[in-house]
Design an enzyme around this catalytic site. Structure first.
Site, mmCIF file in Angstrom:
data_model
loop_
_atom_site.group_PDB
_atom_site.id
_atom_site.type_symbol
_atom_site.label_atom_id
_atom_site.label_comp_id
_atom_site.label_asym_id
_atom_site.label_seq_id
_atom_site.Cartn_x
_atom_site.Cartn_y
_atom_site.Cartn_z
ATOM 1 C CG ASP A 1 -7.413 -3.186 -3.366
ATOM 2 O OD1 ASP A 1 -8.125 -2.371 -2.743
ATOM 3 O OD2 ASP A 1 -6.178 -3.220 -3.284
ATOM 4 C CB SER B 1 -0.954 -0.038 1.192
ATOM 5 O OG SER B 1 -1.972 0.915 1.079
ATOM 6 C CG HIS C 1 -5.812 -2.371 0.122
ATOM 7 N ND1 HIS C 1 -4.987 -2.151 -0.967
ATOM 8 C CD2 HIS C 1 -5.283 -1.649 1.145
ATOM 9 C CE1 HIS C 1 -4.001 -1.333 -0.615
ATOM 10 N NE2 HIS C 1 -4.160 -1.017 0.653
#
Length: 307
Positions: free
Chosen positions: A246, A175, A275
């Site tokens: 996601d 991320s 995610h």
């Protein structure tokens, strides 16, 4: 009159927010959580083989990190088992396959990511898990340039202090950590790079989530974390992965980061993963197992197999 007053009040509030956006932006990006003094050691979180380290930064701060030695039952490329006890065994005569730095996302602290680091150690890697400035027990306040400096400090500690061979070092980012890992990999020797759930840049995410606002209103200048631009300058073999489900990163952004790569690359879409649960998927770990062996093998002369 009341309606006009409400409209004027809303317009005034939006104007104030727009003017204050440069100051407010970091509060939408960084979500650090502190660690209490009794929580800083990995044993508190159940990681009995890991240890604490402190890493100085170039601007005078001290970062808190955990060090996970490669799992004892992992074997090096020559089939011999790693000796127990030594930290940084690759450089100290041990037979660890390689080392890794793992840069986590934008919230929490390293206590939330210890299971990921331990799993990477099970791949036969010595793993450094640092907390960014302002996170956990690390000093300072988070900022984009500050996080890049933290990554450089972690790399410097591994290579200069611990003697880790950069040719046996893999940089992992998840991320927000993907932007940090990508920045670190530019112009520095590493064996490989792994970017999981990356985004193109922060302004694009802001425009996606606040699409009801006019684009001129979101004059987002900092922090940017332009991962796509940095990906285009990475020279090491790179794996880019994203969850097929996601819902945090806008659709296509992780793929756009992958497409920007000029280095040997591999794309991985993890079925059924979102995610935040991508690390719970067996398909990811199978891909990481394969990737680490390919790039670390290539650093020993067997050739990179990525396409």
């Amino acid at each position: 009159m009341e309606l006009l007053a409400v409209v004027a009040a809303v317009a005034g509030l939006l104007a104030v927010v727009h003017l204050c956006l440069p100051r407010l932006a970091p509060f939408f990006v960084f979500y650090p959580e502190p660690l209490a003094p009794h929580e800083t050691h990995p044993r508190y979180w159940g990681f009995v083989d890991a240890s604490e380290v402190r890493i100085p930064t170039e601007d005078g701060l001290e970062l808190h990190a955990w060090w996970f030695p490669a799992a004892h039952d992992q074997r090096a490329g020559d089939g011999t088992a790693r000796g127990e006890g030594a930290r940084g065994g690759t450089a100290r005569g041990g037979t660890v396959r390689g080392a890794a730095i793992y840069f986590h996302g934008n919230a929490g602290h390293l206590g939330d990511r210890g299971t990921v680091a331990a799993a990477l150690a099970n791949l036969g890697l010595d793993v450094l898990l640092p907390d960014y400035r302002g996170y956990g027990a690390s000093e300072g306040k988070p900022s984009e340039e500050g996080l890049y400096a933290d990554a450089r400090a972690a790399y410097r500690w591994l290579v200069e202090e611990e003697g880790i061979d950069p040719g046996h070092l893999i940089v992992f980012g998840n991320s927000l950590g993907s932007a940090v890992a990508a920045d670190l990999a530019i112009g520095r020797p590493v064996a490989g790079v792994v970017l999981l759930g990356p985004f193109t840049d922060i302004p694009s995410i802001a425009r996606h989530r606040l699409s009801w606002l006019p684009e001129w209103y979101l004059d987002w200048r900092s922090p940017r974390f332009d991962t796509r631009d940095r990906a285009s300058r990475i020279e090491a073999p790179t794996l880019v992965g994203a969850g097929a489900e996601d819902r945090v990163i806008p659709p296509g952004q992780s793929r756009a980061v992958y497409e920007a790569l000029a280095a040997p690359r591999r794309w991985l879409e993890v079925p059924g993963a979102g995610h935040n649960d991508i690390f719970s998927q067996q398909a990811l770990w199978q891909a990481l197992h394969r990737f680490t062996r390919e790039v670390l093998g290539s650093s020993e002369g067997s050739g990179t197999k990525l396409q």
